[in-house]
Design an enzyme around this catalytic site. Structure first.
Site, mmCIF file in Angstrom:
data_model
loop_
_atom_site.group_PDB
_atom_site.id
_atom_site.type_symbol
_atom_site.label_atom_id
_atom_site.label_comp_id
_atom_site.label_asym_id
_atom_site.label_seq_id
_atom_site.Cartn_x
_atom_site.Cartn_y
_atom_site.Cartn_z
ATOM 1 N N ILE A 17 0.762 -1.257 0.038
ATOM 2 C CA ILE A 17 -0.030 0.165 -0.074
ATOM 3 C C ILE A 17 0.890 1.306 0.009
ATOM 4 O O ILE A 17 0.522 2.261 -0.729
ATOM 5 C CB ILE A 17 -1.070 -0.129 1.279
ATOM 6 C CG1 ILE A 17 -1.867 -1.076 1.102
ATOM 7 C CG2 ILE A 17 -1.569 1.143 1.378
ATOM 8 C CD1 ILE A 17 -2.928 -1.331 2.234
ATOM 9 N N ASN A 87 2.224 4.782 7.241
ATOM 10 C CA ASN A 87 1.734 3.583 6.643
ATOM 11 C C ASN A 87 2.544 2.187 7.284
ATOM 12 O O ASN A 87 1.922 1.137 7.035
ATOM 13 C CB ASN A 87 2.009 3.439 4.936
ATOM 14 C CG ASN A 87 1.548 2.154 4.488
ATOM 15 O OD1 ASN A 87 0.609 1.712 4.558
ATOM 16 N ND2 ASN A 87 2.770 1.531 3.932
ATOM 17 N N TYR A 151 -1.919 -6.920 16.746
ATOM 18 C CA TYR A 151 -2.127 -5.868 15.646
ATOM 19 C C TYR A 151 -3.433 -4.973 15.809
ATOM 20 O O TYR A 151 -3.255 -3.858 15.384
ATOM 21 C CB TYR A 151 -1.977 -6.868 14.416
ATOM 22 C CG TYR A 151 -2.274 -6.002 13.038
ATOM 23 C CD1 TYR A 151 -1.300 -5.357 12.585
ATOM 24 C CD2 TYR A 151 -3.655 -6.012 12.431
ATOM 25 C CE1 TYR A 151 -1.462 -4.338 11.359
ATOM 26 C CE2 TYR A 151 -3.866 -5.142 11.245
ATOM 27 C CZ TYR A 151 -2.648 -4.504 10.765
ATOM 28 O OH TYR A 151 -3.135 -3.897 9.481
ATOM 29 N N LYS A 155 -4.045 -0.942 16.168
ATOM 30 C CA LYS A 155 -4.695 0.106 14.923
ATOM 31 C C LYS A 155 -5.849 0.612 15.797
ATOM 32 O O LYS A 155 -6.334 1.563 15.388
ATOM 33 C CB LYS A 155 -5.309 -0.892 13.978
ATOM 34 C CG LYS A 155 -4.094 -1.447 13.090
ATOM 35 C CD LYS A 155 -3.325 -0.058 12.540
ATOM 36 C CE LYS A 155 -2.193 -0.803 11.390
ATOM 37 N NZ LYS A 155 -1.416 0.421 10.900
ATOM 38 N N THR A 187 -1.677 -7.327 -1.344
ATOM 39 C CA THR A 187 -0.307 -6.972 -1.269
ATOM 40 C C THR A 187 0.543 -8.261 -1.335
ATOM 41 O O THR A 187 0.296 -9.225 -1.182
ATOM 42 C CB THR A 187 0.003 -6.129 0.082
ATOM 43 O OG1 THR A 187 -0.290 -7.275 1.285
ATOM 44 C CG2 THR A 187 -1.083 -5.066 0.218
#
Length: 258
Positions: A17, A87, A151, A155, A187
């Site tokens: 990304i 990012n 994770y 976030k 990705t």
């Protein structure tokens, strides 16, 4: 040329990304600082974009001086700084049983604290340009998959960081802060992760309609297209907003029980 003459730092932009966002920014007239850990991949991106449009910095985003190095490079190379795209992220599978405190701290350092550190260092320069910050989060922020616990929490913390700074920094110094929460994106790293988890080589071509109504996954370029709006002046005074990017309504969805 919606980003004409803007200078933008994009962390984690050697792949995925971040790479797509950096490339789209240059296509829209910006100059970018490419960042990541993959020297050869980063050099290839700079070569494809042009050395007058892109410059590379290789360093762990959690290194104490990494934020200052990125900002200094932008100023030294291009003379200004208009935006930061946070990012870079550590995507690691973990649940309650497999997450120890050392892992949890590392994930938070990369995914939440490092973005804040970069914003803090960049802020005086963003203020001069009435610039902006775009954080790249994840739909996992709203709860998260069972095996993406650490994770997801990192976030979720980024959502609160974006809302908090998107209010205070906008009012106090004129710097907008917004966030994109992508869903499942195809990705290079995601392909590799699923291979490591035992899926077939063409797993992304055989997705059930409940997770991919369109029959395919989101592409990095589609996330990049959305990013341009928030980095451009056309998003106006909008700040502190979280935009989910998924192909179905993520919150409030209630599938048929046939």
């Amino acid at each position: 040329m919606r980003l004409l003459n803007k200078v933008i730092i994009v962390t984690g932009s050697c792949t995925g990304i971040g790479k797509a966002i950096a490339s789209r920014c240059v296509a829209e007239g910006a100059r970018v600082v490419i960042h990541g850990l993959e020297q050869e991949l980063g050099e290839a991106i700079v070569a494809s974009l042009g050395s007058d449009k892109a410059v590379l910095h290789i360093e762990e985003i959690t290194a104490e001086r990494a934020p200052q190095h990125l900002v200094d490079l932008a100023l030294r190379t291009f003379g200004r700084l208009d935006a930061v795209v946070n990012n870079a992220a550590m995507v690691v599978s973990s649940n309650t049983q497999t997450t120890d405190l050392a892992l949890f701290r590392t994930v938070l350092e990369v995914n939440t604290l490092a973005p804040f550190a970069l914003i803090k260092v960049a802020l005086p320069h963003l203020q001069k340009q009435r610039g902006c910050v775009l954080n790249i989060g994840s739909l996992n922020a709203w709860c998260g998959e069972p095996n993406l616990m650490a994770y997801s929490v990192s976030k979720g913390a980024m959502v609160t960081l974006t809302r908090n700074l998107g209010d205070t920094l906008h009012r106090e110094v004129g710097v907008r802060v917004n966030q994109l929460n992508p869903g499942w994106v195809l990705t290079e790293r995601e392909i590799q992760r699923k291979h490591e988890q035992g899926l077939a080589d063409d797993w992304y071509e055989q997705l059930p309609p409940d997770v991919a109504p369109s029959g395919r996954m989101l592409q990095p370029d589609e996330i990049a297209a959305a990013a341009v709006y928030w980095l451009a002046d056309e998003s106006g005074p909008v700040s502190g907003q979280i935009l989910d990017l998924e192909q179905y309504p993520f919150i409030g969805r209630n599938l048929p029980k046939n």
